[in-house]
Design a protein around this motif. Structure first.
Motif, PDB file in Angstrom:
ATOM      1  N   PHE A 106      -6.520  -7.812 -16.392  1.00  0.00           N
ATOM      2  CA  PHE A 106      -7.517  -7.018 -15.674  1.00  0.00           C
ATOM      3  C   PHE A 106      -8.174  -7.831 -14.564  1.00  0.00           C
ATOM      4  CE2 PHE A 106     -12.203  -6.496 -15.650  1.00  0.00           C
ATOM      5  CZ  PHE A 106     -12.269  -5.424 -14.771  1.00  0.00           C
ATOM      6  N   LYS A 107      -8.573  -9.060 -14.867  1.00  0.00           N
ATOM      7  CA  LYS A 107      -9.242  -9.898 -13.877  1.00  0.00           C
ATOM      8  C   LYS A 107      -8.340 -10.241 -12.700  1.00  0.00           C
ATOM      9  CE  LYS A 107     -12.521 -11.936 -17.091  1.00  0.00           C
ATOM     10  NZ  LYS A 107     -12.983 -13.143 -17.774  1.00  0.00           N
ATOM     11  N   CYS A 160     -13.307  -0.913 -11.384  1.00  0.00           N
ATOM     12  CA  CYS A 160     -12.942  -2.153 -10.684  1.00  0.00           C
ATOM     13  C   CYS A 160     -11.537  -2.078 -10.091  1.00  0.00           C
ATOM     14  CB  CYS A 160     -13.055  -3.342 -11.622  1.00  0.00           C
ATOM     15  SG  CYS A 160     -14.749  -3.747 -12.087  1.00  0.00           S
ATOM     16  N   LEU A 161     -10.585  -1.591 -10.870  1.00  0.00           N
ATOM     17  CA  LEU A 161      -9.202  -1.508 -10.394  1.00  0.00           C
ATOM     18  C   LEU A 161      -9.069  -0.508  -9.254  1.00  0.00           C
ATOM     19  CD1 LEU A 161      -7.327  -1.678 -13.812  1.00  0.00           C
ATOM     20  CD2 LEU A 161      -7.268  -3.411 -12.007  1.00  0.00           C
ATOM     21  N   LEU A 162      -9.697   0.651  -9.380  1.00  0.00           N
ATOM     22  CA  LEU A 162      -9.618   1.664  -8.321  1.00  0.00           C
ATOM     23  C   LEU A 162     -10.193   1.162  -7.012  1.00  0.00           C
ATOM     24  CD1 LEU A 162     -10.602   4.975 -10.177  1.00  0.00           C
ATOM     25  CD2 LEU A 162      -8.391   4.471  -9.115  1.00  0.00           C
ATOM     26  N   ASN A 163     -11.213   0.302  -7.100  1.00  0.00           N
ATOM     27  CA  ASN A 163     -11.900  -0.180  -5.903  1.00  0.00           C
ATOM     28  C   ASN A 163     -11.525  -1.597  -5.500  1.00  0.00           C
ATOM     29  OD1 ASN A 163     -13.921   2.085  -5.223  1.00  0.00           O
ATOM     30  ND2 ASN A 163     -14.123   1.833  -7.431  1.00  0.00           N
ATOM     31  N   GLY A 164     -10.571  -2.183  -6.223  1.00  0.00           N
ATOM     32  CA  GLY A 164     -10.118  -3.530  -5.880  1.00  0.00           C
ATOM     33  C   GLY A 164     -11.199  -4.583  -6.027  1.00  0.00           C
ATOM     34  N   LEU A 165     -12.017  -4.464  -7.071  1.00  0.00           N
ATOM     35  CA  LEU A 165     -13.137  -5.375  -7.266  1.00  0.00           C
ATOM     36  C   LEU A 165     -12.854  -6.391  -8.368  1.00  0.00           C
ATOM     37  CD1 LEU A 165     -16.051  -2.774  -7.157  1.00  0.00           C
ATOM     38  CD2 LEU A 165     -15.402  -4.383  -5.354  1.00  0.00           C
ATOM     39  N   ILE A 168     -15.733 -11.704  -7.959  1.00  0.00           N
ATOM     40  CA  ILE A 168     -16.361 -12.056  -6.682  1.00  0.00           C
ATOM     41  C   ILE A 168     -16.724 -10.784  -5.923  1.00  0.00           C
ATOM     42  CG2 ILE A 168     -15.981 -13.150  -4.429  1.00  0.00           C
ATOM     43  CD1 ILE A 168     -14.216 -15.205  -5.930  1.00  0.00           C
ATOM     44  N   GLY A 169     -15.816  -9.824  -5.910  1.00  0.00           N
ATOM     45  CA  GLY A 169     -16.077  -8.557  -5.235  1.00  0.00           C
ATOM     46  C   GLY A 169     -17.259  -7.806  -5.830  1.00  0.00           C
ATOM     47  N   LEU A 170     -17.370  -7.835  -7.160  1.00  0.00           N
ATOM     48  CA  LEU A 170     -18.511  -7.196  -7.817  1.00  0.00           C
ATOM     49  C   LEU A 170     -19.820  -7.843  -7.395  1.00  0.00           C
ATOM     50  CD1 LEU A 170     -17.096  -6.748 -11.409  1.00  0.00           C
ATOM     51  CD2 LEU A 170     -17.908  -4.904  -9.935  1.00  0.00           C
ATOM     52  N   ASP A 175     -24.835  -7.584  -2.900  1.00  0.00           N
ATOM     53  CA  ASP A 175     -25.438  -8.514  -1.942  1.00  0.00           C
ATOM     54  C   ASP A 175     -26.872  -8.115  -1.556  1.00  0.00           C
ATOM     55  OD1 ASP A 175     -25.257 -10.800  -0.175  1.00  0.00           O
ATOM     56  OD2 ASP A 175     -25.260  -9.335   1.465  1.00  0.00           O
ATOM     57  N   LYS A 176     -27.105  -6.841  -1.273  1.00  0.00           N
ATOM     58  CA  LYS A 176     -28.444  -6.387  -0.869  1.00  0.00           C
ATOM     59  C   LYS A 176     -29.446  -6.551  -2.008  1.00  0.00           C
ATOM     60  CE  LYS A 176     -26.926  -3.149   2.685  1.00  0.00           C
ATOM     61  NZ  LYS A 176     -26.843  -1.742   3.111  1.00  0.00           N
ATOM     62  N   ASP A 177     -29.011  -6.216  -3.230  1.00  0.00           N
ATOM     63  CA  ASP A 177     -29.893  -6.365  -4.381  1.00  0.00           C
ATOM     64  C   ASP A 177     -30.231  -7.837  -4.640  1.00  0.00           C
ATOM     65  OD1 ASP A 177     -29.943  -3.625  -4.847  1.00  0.00           O
ATOM     66  OD2 ASP A 177     -28.213  -3.702  -6.194  1.00  0.00           O
ATOM     67  N   ILE A 178     -29.246  -8.692  -4.473  1.00  0.00           N
ATOM     68  CA  ILE A 178     -29.464 -10.127  -4.671  1.00  0.00           C
ATOM     69  C   ILE A 178     -30.434 -10.666  -3.623  1.00  0.00           C
ATOM     70  CG2 ILE A 178     -28.360 -12.405  -4.602  1.00  0.00           C
ATOM     71  CD1 ILE A 178     -25.839 -11.006  -5.793  1.00  0.00           C
ATOM     72  N   ALA A 179     -30.219 -10.268  -2.358  1.00  0.00           N
ATOM     73  CA  ALA A 179     -31.110 -10.713  -1.277  1.00  0.00           C
ATOM     74  C   ALA A 179     -32.539 -10.227  -1.503  1.00  0.00           C
ATOM     75  CB  ALA A 179     -30.579 -10.223   0.070  1.00  0.00           C
ATOM     76  N   ALA A 180     -32.686  -8.978  -1.962  1.00  0.00           N
ATOM     77  CA  ALA A 180     -34.024  -8.430  -2.225  1.00  0.00           C
ATOM     78  C   ALA A 180     -34.700  -9.190  -3.363  1.00  0.00           C
ATOM     79  CB  ALA A 180     -33.923  -6.945  -2.559  1.00  0.00           C
TER      80      ALA A 180
END
Length: 199
Positions: A106-107, A160-165, A168-170, A175-180
């Motif tokens: 999966f990973k 994750c598979l459908l979106n290619g995540l 690292i992608g997750l 990113d916005k939540d982490i920055a906030a």
């Protein structure tokens, strides 16, 4: 990681049960941390036979592998899904999979489809002459003969598979939540950011 939505292609009707990771990629090929190039060592013992199923002209570059029960048992080596991917496989269909192998696959963006043995037997027969389709979005495996086999998958893994995540992608998707969060932390507890900058 490439997204996985629908895949139609030749399937290798391997079918062997209890195939461990040392069969998938023997230990002598584990001297690298590179993901590419491991395909040449995949199923090396089986491929010593010139008539082996993997090197038949019809199966060169096949994206689907049909295996038997308990596929990927044995040691936890991540090289196993790397080797399968390097051979060209995007999905493996089998009655069951070893847990650690399942997580590693999966990973690395590989879809594992668990189906009952009678459905595996049917797909093994179809694979001798025709292509098979795996539709992740609708969770179904189909054949040109109107066979339609539904499968279960964890919703998070499906997303994750459908979106290619991958992991690292997750993280990047948040990113916005982490920055906030970091901005709020910096405002409420500036000594933490100051300590980090000083280091």
């Amino acid at each position: 990681m490439d997204a996985f939505k629908t895949l139609t292609g030749i399937a290798v009707p391997f079918g062997a049960k209890n195939v461990d990771t040392d069969v998938i990629i023997p230990a002598r090929f584990l001297k690298t941390i590179q993901r590419s190039g491991l395909g040449k060592g995949a199923f090396a013992v089986i491929r010593e036979n010139p008539d082996n199923i993997f090197d038949q002209p019809r199966h060169k570059g096949a994206p689907l592998l049909i295996a038997g029960d308990n596929f990927g048992c044995g040691s936890s080596r991540e090289h196993a899904p790397w080797a399968l991917t390097d051979m060209g496989f995007r999905a493996v269909i089998a009655p069951s999979f070893a847990d650690i192998f399942s997580g590693n696959a999966f990973k690395n963006g590989m879809l594992l489809v668990a189906l009952p043995q009678d459905q595996i037997d049917r797909l093994m027969e179809v694979a001798k002459t025709d292509e098979i389709t795996v539709d992740l979005e609708n969770q179904v495996v189909t054949t040109p003969y109107q066979d339609r086999f539904t499968f279960e998958i964890d919703p998070f893994r499906k997303h994750c598979l459908l979106n290619g995540l991958d992991e690292i992608g997750l993280t990047q998707a948040m990113d916005k939540d982490i920055a906030a969060f970091e901005a709020k932390l910096d405002a409420e507890q500036p000594w933490i950011a100051g300590a980090a900058k000083a280091a």
